[in-house]
Design a protein around this motif. Structure first.
Motif, short mmCIF file in Angstrom:
data_model
loop_
_atom_site.label_atom_id
_atom_site.label_comp_id
_atom_site.label_asym_id
_atom_site.label_seq_id
_atom_site.Cartn_x
_atom_site.Cartn_y
_atom_site.Cartn_z
N TRP A 1 6.75 11.69 4.28
CA TRP A 1 5.86 11.83 3.14
C TRP A 1 4.51 11.15 3.36
O TRP A 1 3.48 11.69 2.98
CB TRP A 1 6.54 11.28 1.87
N MET A 2 4.51 9.98 3.99
CA MET A 2 3.25 9.29 4.24
C MET A 2 2.38 10.12 5.18
O MET A 2 1.18 10.25 4.97
CB MET A 2 3.49 7.89 4.80
N LYS B 1 0.83 -1.21 0.00
CA LYS B 1 0.00 0.00 0.00
C LYS B 1 0.86 1.26 0.00
O LYS B 1 0.57 2.21 -0.72
CB LYS B 1 -0.93 0.00 1.22
N CYS B 2 1.92 1.26 0.81
CA CYS B 2 2.81 2.42 0.85
C CYS B 2 3.50 2.64 -0.49
O CYS B 2 3.54 3.77 -0.99
CB CYS B 2 3.85 2.26 1.96
N ALA B 3 4.00 1.57 -1.08
CA ALA B 3 4.69 1.69 -2.37
C ALA B 3 3.73 2.21 -3.44
O ALA B 3 4.08 3.11 -4.22
CB ALA B 3 5.28 0.35 -2.78
N LEU B 4 2.51 1.66 -3.48
CA LEU B 4 1.53 2.12 -4.46
C LEU B 4 1.12 3.57 -4.22
O LEU B 4 0.94 4.33 -5.16
CB LEU B 4 0.29 1.22 -4.44
N THR B 5 1.02 3.95 -2.96
CA THR B 5 0.68 5.33 -2.63
C THR B 5 1.73 6.28 -3.18
O THR B 5 1.41 7.26 -3.86
CB THR B 5 0.56 5.51 -1.10
N PHE B 6 2.99 6.00 -2.88
CA PHE B 6 4.07 6.88 -3.35
C PHE B 6 4.12 6.94 -4.87
O PHE B 6 4.25 8.02 -5.45
CB PHE B 6 5.41 6.43 -2.79
N GLU C 1 7.17 8.54 -7.51
CA GLU C 1 8.44 7.96 -7.08
C GLU C 1 8.34 7.57 -5.61
O GLU C 1 7.45 8.02 -4.90
CB GLU C 1 9.58 8.96 -7.26
N VAL C 2 9.26 6.76 -5.16
CA VAL C 2 9.34 6.42 -3.74
C VAL C 2 10.36 7.36 -3.12
O VAL C 2 11.53 7.34 -3.49
CB VAL C 2 9.75 4.94 -3.54
N PRO C 3 9.93 8.22 -2.20
CA PRO C 3 10.84 9.22 -1.63
C PRO C 3 11.81 8.62 -0.61
O PRO C 3 11.59 7.53 -0.10
CB PRO C 3 9.89 10.21 -0.95
N GLN C 4 12.85 9.37 -0.29
CA GLN C 4 13.83 8.94 0.71
C GLN C 4 13.21 8.86 2.10
O GLN C 4 13.34 7.87 2.78
CB GLN C 4 15.02 9.91 0.73
#
Length: 73
Positions: free
Chosen positions: A57-58, A38-43, A49-52
């Motif tokens: 960010w979440m 869920k986190c990966a799909l959200t980003f 992109e997936v942030p550092q």
């Protein structure tokens, strides 16, 4: 009629504010996917992109989604 312009960025990054994207976001979080998925799909869907700093960010994405209101018990 809105007298102020609604926000269109999260932590300074411009995002797509189309309501359909955010409805899909809510549905996805109610799905049986794992939290990591869920986190990966959200980003990927919101930021592209997936942030550092994923935790920061979440938190900011959820704050935007909830319009700054804290969840009710």
């Amino acid at each position: 009629m809105l007298l102020i312009k609604p926000p269109d960025n999260i932590l300074g990054k411009k995002i797509n504010t189309d309501f359909r994207k955010w409805v899909r976001f809510g549905v996805m979080w109610a799905s049986p996917l794992t939290t990591e998925e869920k986190c990966a799909l959200t980003f990927l869907n919101i930021l592209g992109e997936v942030p550092q700093d994923q935790e920061k960010w979440m938190e900011a994405i959820l704050d935007f989604y909830q319009c700054g209101e804290k969840p009710r018990p």
